[in-house]
Design a protein around this motif. Structure first.
Motif, PDB file in Angstrom:
ATOM      1  N   VAL A  70       0.887  -1.034   0.176  1.00  0.00           N
ATOM      2  CA  VAL A  70       0.147   0.036  -0.151  1.00  0.00           C
ATOM      3  C   VAL A  70       1.384   0.992  -0.002  1.00  0.00           C
ATOM      4  O   VAL A  70       1.189   2.169  -0.442  1.00  0.00           O
ATOM      5  CB  VAL A  70      -1.211   0.207   1.205  1.00  0.00           C
ATOM      6  N   LYS A  71       2.169   1.329   0.625  1.00  0.00           N
ATOM      7  CA  LYS A  71       2.618   2.168   0.813  1.00  0.00           C
ATOM      8  C   LYS A  71       3.572   3.118  -0.445  1.00  0.00           C
ATOM      9  O   LYS A  71       3.596   3.501  -1.492  1.00  0.00           O
ATOM     10  CB  LYS A  71       3.849   2.200   1.762  1.00  0.00           C
ATOM     11  N   GLU A  72       4.104   1.501  -0.648  1.00  0.00           N
ATOM     12  CA  GLU A  72       4.793   1.647  -2.274  1.00  0.00           C
ATOM     13  C   GLU A  72       3.944   1.949  -3.162  1.00  0.00           C
ATOM     14  O   GLU A  72       4.195   2.670  -4.132  1.00  0.00           O
ATOM     15  CB  GLU A  72       4.595   0.012  -3.265  1.00  0.00           C
ATOM     16  N   LEU A  73       2.013   1.871  -3.777  1.00  0.00           N
ATOM     17  CA  LEU A  73       1.253   1.621  -4.251  1.00  0.00           C
ATOM     18  C   LEU A  73       1.456   3.701  -4.146  1.00  0.00           C
ATOM     19  O   LEU A  73       0.872   4.140  -5.035  1.00  0.00           O
ATOM     20  CB  LEU A  73       0.367   2.098  -4.060  1.00  0.00           C
ATOM     21  N   ASN A  74       1.200   3.973  -2.738  1.00  0.00           N
ATOM     22  CA  ASN A  74       0.703   5.374  -2.485  1.00  0.00           C
ATOM     23  C   ASN A  74       1.556   6.321  -2.987  1.00  0.00           C
ATOM     24  O   ASN A  74       1.788   7.171  -4.079  1.00  0.00           O
ATOM     25  CB  ASN A  74       0.736   5.686  -1.398  1.00  0.00           C
ATOM     26  N   GLN A  75       3.187   5.723  -2.997  1.00  0.00           N
ATOM     27  CA  GLN A  75       4.349   6.749  -3.516  1.00  0.00           C
ATOM     28  C   GLN A  75       4.368   6.441  -5.240  1.00  0.00           C
ATOM     29  O   GLN A  75       4.343   7.770  -5.395  1.00  0.00           O
ATOM     30  CB  GLN A  75       5.542   6.212  -2.926  1.00  0.00           C
ATOM     31  N   LEU A  76       3.902   5.202  -5.280  1.00  0.00           N
ATOM     32  CA  LEU A  76       4.039   4.744  -7.297  1.00  0.00           C
ATOM     33  C   LEU A  76       3.538   6.386  -8.118  1.00  0.00           C
ATOM     34  O   LEU A  76       3.223   7.365  -8.653  1.00  0.00           O
ATOM     35  CB  LEU A  76       3.611   3.711  -7.870  1.00  0.00           C
ATOM     36  N   LEU A  77       1.669   6.494  -6.974  1.00  0.00           N
ATOM     37  CA  LEU A  77       0.358   7.278  -7.533  1.00  0.00           C
ATOM     38  C   LEU A  77       0.955   8.352  -7.288  1.00  0.00           C
ATOM     39  O   LEU A  77      -0.010   9.187  -8.296  1.00  0.00           O
ATOM     40  CB  LEU A  77      -0.536   6.389  -6.987  1.00  0.00           C
ATOM     41  N   HIS A  78       1.470   9.064  -6.269  1.00  0.00           N
ATOM     42  CA  HIS A  78       1.659  10.560  -5.853  1.00  0.00           C
ATOM     43  C   HIS A  78       3.377  10.958  -7.210  1.00  0.00           C
ATOM     44  O   HIS A  78       2.798  11.548  -7.897  1.00  0.00           O
ATOM     45  CB  HIS A  78       2.258  10.753  -4.741  1.00  0.00           C
ATOM     46  N   ASP A  79       4.162   9.853  -7.795  1.00  0.00           N
ATOM     47  CA  ASP A  79       4.870  10.900  -8.215  1.00  0.00           C
ATOM     48  C   ASP A  79       4.247  10.521  -9.684  1.00  0.00           C
ATOM     49  O   ASP A  79       4.928  11.604 -10.374  1.00  0.00           O
ATOM     50  CB  ASP A  79       5.594   9.293  -8.305  1.00  0.00           C
ATOM     51  N   THR A  80       4.015   9.141 -10.484  1.00  0.00           N
ATOM     52  CA  THR A  80       3.478   9.120 -11.458  1.00  0.00           C
ATOM     53  C   THR A  80       1.739  10.542 -11.969  1.00  0.00           C
ATOM     54  O   THR A  80       2.596  10.818 -12.736  1.00  0.00           O
ATOM     55  CB  THR A  80       2.696   7.624 -11.551  1.00  0.00           C
ATOM     56  N   GLY A  81       1.298  10.748 -10.579  1.00  0.00           N
ATOM     57  CA  GLY A  81       0.060  11.712 -10.400  1.00  0.00           C
ATOM     58  C   GLY A  81       1.242  12.863 -10.746  1.00  0.00           C
ATOM     59  O   GLY A  81       0.309  13.993 -11.769  1.00  0.00           O
ATOM     60  N   TYR A  82       2.087  13.309 -10.046  1.00  0.00           N
ATOM     61  CA  TYR A  82       2.193  14.438  -9.931  1.00  0.00           C
ATOM     62  C   TYR A  82       3.367  14.706 -11.610  1.00  0.00           C
ATOM     63  O   TYR A  82       3.002  15.925 -12.136  1.00  0.00           O
ATOM     64  CB  TYR A  82       4.006  14.798  -8.872  1.00  0.00           C
ATOM     65  N   ALA A  83       3.757  14.118 -12.372  1.00  0.00           N
ATOM     66  CA  ALA A  83       4.551  13.708 -13.867  1.00  0.00           C
ATOM     67  C   ALA A  83       3.808  14.722 -14.166  1.00  0.00           C
ATOM     68  O   ALA A  83       3.923  14.958 -15.592  1.00  0.00           O
ATOM     69  CB  ALA A  83       5.417  12.399 -13.720  1.00  0.00           C
ATOM     70  N   TYR A  84       2.083  14.019 -14.724  1.00  0.00           N
ATOM     71  CA  TYR A  84       1.207  13.547 -15.394  1.00  0.00           C
ATOM     72  C   TYR A  84       0.440  14.775 -15.480  1.00  0.00           C
ATOM     73  O   TYR A  84       0.136  15.637 -16.275  1.00  0.00           O
ATOM     74  CB  TYR A  84       0.045  12.475 -15.294  1.00  0.00           C
ATOM     75  N   TYR A  85       0.142  15.314 -14.009  1.00  0.00           N
ATOM     76  CA  TYR A  85      -1.238  16.484 -13.674  1.00  0.00           C
ATOM     77  C   TYR A  85      -0.043  18.154 -14.238  1.00  0.00           C
ATOM     78  O   TYR A  85      -0.480  19.026 -14.121  1.00  0.00           O
ATOM     79  CB  TYR A  85      -2.201  16.272 -12.353  1.00  0.00           C
ATOM     80  N   VAL A  86       1.445  18.266 -13.100  1.00  0.00           N
ATOM     81  CA  VAL A  86       1.947  19.536 -13.198  1.00  0.00           C
ATOM     82  C   VAL A  86       2.806  19.091 -13.425  1.00  0.00           C
ATOM     83  O   VAL A  86       2.917  20.759 -14.800  1.00  0.00           O
ATOM     84  CB  VAL A  86       2.658  19.265 -11.906  1.00  0.00           C
ATOM     85  N   LEU A  87       3.371  18.403 -14.052  1.00  0.00           N
ATOM     86  CA  LEU A  87       4.934  18.452 -15.030  1.00  0.00           C
ATOM     87  C   LEU A  87       4.424  18.328 -16.581  1.00  0.00           C
ATOM     88  O   LEU A  87       5.210  18.477 -17.760  1.00  0.00           O
ATOM     89  CB  LEU A  87       5.919  17.721 -14.383  1.00  0.00           C
ATOM     90  N   ASP A  88       3.051  17.880 -16.638  1.00  0.00           N
ATOM     91  CA  ASP A  88       2.196  16.947 -17.644  1.00  0.00           C
ATOM     92  C   ASP A  88       3.869  16.840 -18.496  1.00  0.00           C
ATOM     93  O   ASP A  88       3.772  16.548 -20.046  1.00  0.00           O
ATOM     94  CB  ASP A  88       2.394  18.347 -19.013  1.00  0.00           C
ATOM     95  N   GLN A  89       4.116  15.535 -18.020  1.00  0.00           N
ATOM     96  CA  GLN A  89       5.490  14.253 -18.648  1.00  0.00           C
ATOM     97  C   GLN A  89       5.529  12.722 -17.675  1.00  0.00           C
ATOM     98  O   GLN A  89       5.573  12.916 -16.756  1.00  0.00           O
ATOM     99  CB  GLN A  89       6.991  14.586 -18.093  1.00  0.00           C
ATOM    100  N   PRO A  90       3.844  12.643 -18.497  1.00  0.00           N
ATOM    101  CA  PRO A  90       3.640  11.152 -17.786  1.00  0.00           C
ATOM    102  C   PRO A  90       5.023  10.214 -17.725  1.00  0.00           C
ATOM    103  O   PRO A  90       5.137  10.075 -18.525  1.00  0.00           O
ATOM    104  CB  PRO A  90       2.643  10.667 -18.645  1.00  0.00           C
ATOM    105  N   LEU A  91       4.991   9.569 -16.535  1.00  0.00           N
ATOM    106  CA  LEU A  91       5.810   8.609 -16.527  1.00  0.00           C
ATOM    107  C   LEU A  91       5.301   7.237 -16.676  1.00  0.00           C
ATOM    108  O   LEU A  91       6.267   6.412 -17.574  1.00  0.00           O
ATOM    109  CB  LEU A  91       6.105   8.637 -15.186  1.00  0.00           C
TER     110      LEU A  91
END
Ligand SMILES: CC(C)(C)c1nc(N2CCN(c3ncccn3)CC2)c2cc(C(N)=O)c(N)nc2n1
Length: 328
Positions: A10-31
């Protein structure tokens, strides 16, 4: 997996989703491809539904709350949200510049920002976790719209550093989302929104977060409550870079200017480029950059002396009514 392994996953998925969400929605560069993001999300939803005690408050699954609110509570801003004086032309800008030079001398810079035509909001983080979001209201007290702001994907539910701060930003609806929303309103025989600002305001006033989540709202964060002293920041430009580091969406068109002529050139540039922007702006905000200078200049009863908003001339409204011959 046993419970300990599940907790780790669960911790790993939370971190994965935060990081991929940040790249997608803030950086506009999907990981990762959308399908992979959805797969992680579905796996986390499945574990959380079987083990609710593994649901973290800042889990990405908590972005869209299920309960429809009865109303919005009032909330007092830790730091009052001020107003902005207006400047309508070159003379006003020269007056603004002259007053500043008279007070702090000539060795200073401005930061120019696009003035997003949306809704001023405040975001509060405690130890890096998003705990509250509110409308500006009267500047001192606003409405708690945390549940609706959580649905804006570029608002991080957890920061990259465990800081406690109150931020300012402008929530807005991109032009494309506004056009699509009005098309669907016409299909549903509902009244169209007059402009993206009204559509954003109407969306954030929804009591059902699912409706707010469907409106593709966005945000640009533009300031830290208080005078930034608490974060060892020397200037507004540094504060915006710091907000980028923390994982926020700031507006990248900002420019540090060293003279009012440079400010004027920036205004002319964006007066021309305004129609090409994917969001509406109604002017340019001009701020003295260094905090020591802002403190020296201080505030009037309701707005800082170190900032002003150049407002674009109101576009001539093409009336659809027949031209009415005025008899004199
Ligand atoms: C922190 C200061 C006061 C300098 C400040 N104040 C702002 N505003 C105040 C007045 N506001 C307001 N809103 C409703 C009623 C009265 N005033 C609306 C926000 C800013 C708005 C924008 C923007 N829109 O893009 C911006 N990049 N920087 C701002 N900076």
């Amino acid at each position: 997996m046993d419970k300990v392994q599940l907790e780790e996953r669960v911790k790993e998925l939370n971190q994965l989703l935060h990081d991929t969400g940040y790249a997608y929605y803030v950086l506009d560069q999907p990981l990762v491809p959308d399908a992979v993001y959805d797969q992680y999300l579905q796996e986390l939803i499945a574990i959380e539904s079987e083990f609710p005690d593994l649901i973290y408050p800042d889990s990405p699954t908590q972005r869209v709350g299920g309960t429809i609110l009865q109303g919005f509570n009032k909330v007092a801003h830790t730091y009052p949200m001020l107003s902005l004086s207006n400047a309508f032309g070159r003379e006003d800008l020269d007056d603004f510049d002259r007053r500043i030079r008279a007070s702090i001398g000539d060795d200073f810079s401005y930061v120019c920002e696009l003035k997003i035509d949306g809704l001023a909001i405040s975001l509060t983080y405690e130890n890096g976790v998003f705990v509250r979001g509110a409308t500006r209201g009267d500047g001192r007290v606003g409405e708690d719209i945390t549940e609706n702001l959580k649905t804006i994907r570029s608002i991080p539910l957890r920061l990259k550093k465990p800081v406690t701060m109150e931020l300012r930003g402008e929530a807005y609806m991109p032009k494309k989302s506004f056009m699509a929303l009005n098309e669907s309103r016409v299909e549903q025989e509902e009244e169209k929104f007059a402009n993206p600002r009204n559509a954003a305001a109407g969306s954030l006033r929804q009591l059902d977060p699912k409706i707010a989540a469907s409106r593709n709202l966005a945000i640009f964060v533009y300031g830290i409550g208080g005078d930034g002293e608490a974060y060892q920041l020397d200037s507004h430009a540094e504060a915006l870079d710091y907000l980028d580091e923390l994982g926020f969406q700031t507006n990248k068109e900002r420019k540090t200017c060293h003279s009012i002529d440079e400010v004027q050139a920036y205004i002319e540039k964006w007066t021309t480029k305004r129609p090409d922007l994917p969001y509406e702006i109604d002017g340019i905000v001009i701020k003295v950059n260094r905090y020591v200078h802002q403190q020296e200049l201080g505030f009037t009863a309701k707005s800082p002396r170190w900032a002003t908003a150049y407002k674009f001339p109101a576009e001539e409204v093409v009336t659809t009514l027949l031209d009415i011959e005025l008899t004199v």
